[in-house]
Design an enzyme around this catalytic site. Structure first.
Site, PDB file in Angstrom:
ATOM      1  N   ASN A  45      44.185  29.421  37.575  1.00 57.69           N
ATOM      2  CA  ASN A  45      43.048  29.971  38.314  1.00 57.69           C
ATOM      3  C   ASN A  45      42.347  31.022  37.461  1.00 57.69           C
ATOM      4  OD1 ASN A  45      45.481  31.388  38.840  1.00 57.69           O
ATOM      5  ND2 ASN A  45      44.725  32.226  40.760  1.00 57.69           N
ATOM      6  N   GLU A  47      39.629  33.930  38.051  1.00 59.28           N
ATOM      7  CA  GLU A  47      38.899  34.662  39.092  1.00 59.28           C
ATOM      8  C   GLU A  47      37.627  35.296  38.541  1.00 59.28           C
ATOM      9  OE1 GLU A  47      41.811  37.204  41.017  1.00 59.28           O
ATOM     10  OE2 GLU A  47      42.614  35.450  42.057  1.00 59.28           O
ATOM     11  N   CYS A  56      39.925  27.491  41.105  1.00 60.09           N
ATOM     12  CA  CYS A  56      41.367  27.312  41.308  1.00 60.09           C
ATOM     13  C   CYS A  56      41.984  26.558  40.121  1.00 60.09           C
ATOM     14  CB  CYS A  56      41.637  26.485  42.561  1.00 60.09           C
ATOM     15  SG  CYS A  56      41.128  27.271  44.089  1.00 60.09           S
ATOM     16  N   GLU A  58      43.839  23.938  40.099  1.00 54.71           N
ATOM     17  CA  GLU A  58      43.726  22.479  40.215  1.00 54.71           C
ATOM     18  C   GLU A  58      42.386  21.993  39.691  1.00 54.71           C
ATOM     19  OE1 GLU A  58      44.565  24.720  42.447  1.00 54.71           O
ATOM     20  OE2 GLU A  58      45.932  23.933  43.964  1.00 54.71           O
ATOM     21  N   CYS A  89      43.794  24.230  48.054  1.00 58.98           N
ATOM     22  CA  CYS A  89      42.762  24.565  49.041  1.00 58.98           C
ATOM     23  C   CYS A  89      41.943  23.306  49.360  1.00 58.98           C
ATOM     24  CB  CYS A  89      41.862  25.683  48.516  1.00 58.98           C
ATOM     25  SG  CYS A  89      40.620  25.139  47.338  1.00 58.98           S
ATOM     26  N   CYS A  92      39.753  21.887  46.547  1.00 60.14           N
ATOM     27  CA  CYS A  92      40.552  21.192  45.531  1.00 60.14           C
ATOM     28  C   CYS A  92      41.039  19.840  46.044  1.00 60.14           C
ATOM     29  CB  CYS A  92      41.725  22.058  45.083  1.00 60.14           C
ATOM     30  SG  CYS A  92      41.193  23.446  44.061  1.00 60.14           S
TER      31      CYS A  92
HETATM   32  N1  THU Z   1      44.176  29.398  44.226  1.00 58.63           N
HETATM   33  C1  THU Z   1      44.396  28.356  43.386  1.00 58.63           C
HETATM   34  O1  THU Z   1      44.325  28.486  42.150  1.00 58.63           O
HETATM   35  N2  THU Z   1      44.706  27.150  43.952  1.00 58.63           N
HETATM   36  C2  THU Z   1      44.738  26.907  45.285  1.00 58.63           C
HETATM   37  O2  THU Z   1      44.745  25.776  45.717  1.00 58.63           O
HETATM   38  C3  THU Z   1      44.780  28.046  46.207  1.00 58.63           C
HETATM   39  C4  THU Z   1      44.196  29.311  45.670  1.00 58.63           C
HETATM   40  C5  THU Z   1      43.829  30.699  43.641  1.00 58.63           C
HETATM   41  C6  THU Z   1      42.408  31.115  43.835  1.00 58.63           C
HETATM   42  C7  THU Z   1      42.509  32.619  43.725  1.00 58.63           C
HETATM   43  O3  THU Z   1      42.431  32.982  42.360  1.00 58.63           O
HETATM   44  C8  THU Z   1      43.915  32.938  44.222  1.00 58.63           C
HETATM   45  O4  THU Z   1      44.617  31.708  44.203  1.00 58.63           O
HETATM   46  C9  THU Z   1      43.960  33.515  45.613  1.00 58.63           C
HETATM   47  O5  THU Z   1      43.268  32.735  46.503  1.00 58.63           O
END
Ligand code: THU
Length: 133
Positions: A45, A47, A56, A58, A89, A92
């Site tokens: 991920n 940010e 994310c 994925e 999520c 994704c």
């Molecule tokens: N996140 C992911 O990388 N994958 C997911 O499917 C769920 C959420 C990350 C996004 C963000 O950087 C952190 O988790 C908190 O939501």
């Protein structure tokens, strides 16, 4: 697919997680996406200060693969820093559905090990390109 291959995929997701850029949530996620041709694309991920521009793990993996000309996948392993199962999520799920509608999603928990789902269990009746008329 044998267990050893799944373990390797999970290890690759762990390695990718180390690269996560998470100054806001401090929640690191790693993903390893297995293509039908046997190649593995990893992602973490990434940010952003605007939060909404966060990508994310994925989708990082899918985007890396597609931008390298690879579009068919069979499995993705996902590991999160919480040590607990981290289900992808909804965005994704939909992105994965585009490229692996019959694919599998492997989640990992420190206490309970791995758990495998069909993507369609996580995203029943997903929207398909063929639905655009
Ligand atoms: N996140 C992911 O990388 N994958 C997911 O499917 C769920 C959420 C990350 C996004 C963000 O950087 C952190 O988790 C908190 O939501």
């Amino acid at each position: 697919m044998n267990n050893e291959r799944i373990e390797t995929l999970i290890e690759e997701a762990f390695a990718a997680r180390k690269m996560a850029y998470t100054p806001y949530s401090h929640f690191q996620v790693g993903a390893a996406l297995l293509a039908k041709d046997g190649r593995v694309f990893t992602g973490c991920n990434v940010e952003n200060a605007t939060y909404g521009a966060t990508i994310c793990a994925e989708r990082t993996a899918v985007t890396k693969a597609v931008s390298e000309g690879v579009r068919k996948f069979e499995k993705i392993a996902i590991v999160a820093s919480s040590g607990d199962y981290a289900a992808p999520c909804s965005i994704c799920r939909q992105v994965l559905f585009e490229f692996m509608p019959e694919g599998k999603v492997v989640l990992w928990s420190e206490l309970e090990g791995e758990k495998e789902f069909a993507l369609t269990e996580l995203l029943p009746f997903g929207f398909r390109g063929e639905d655009i008329k």
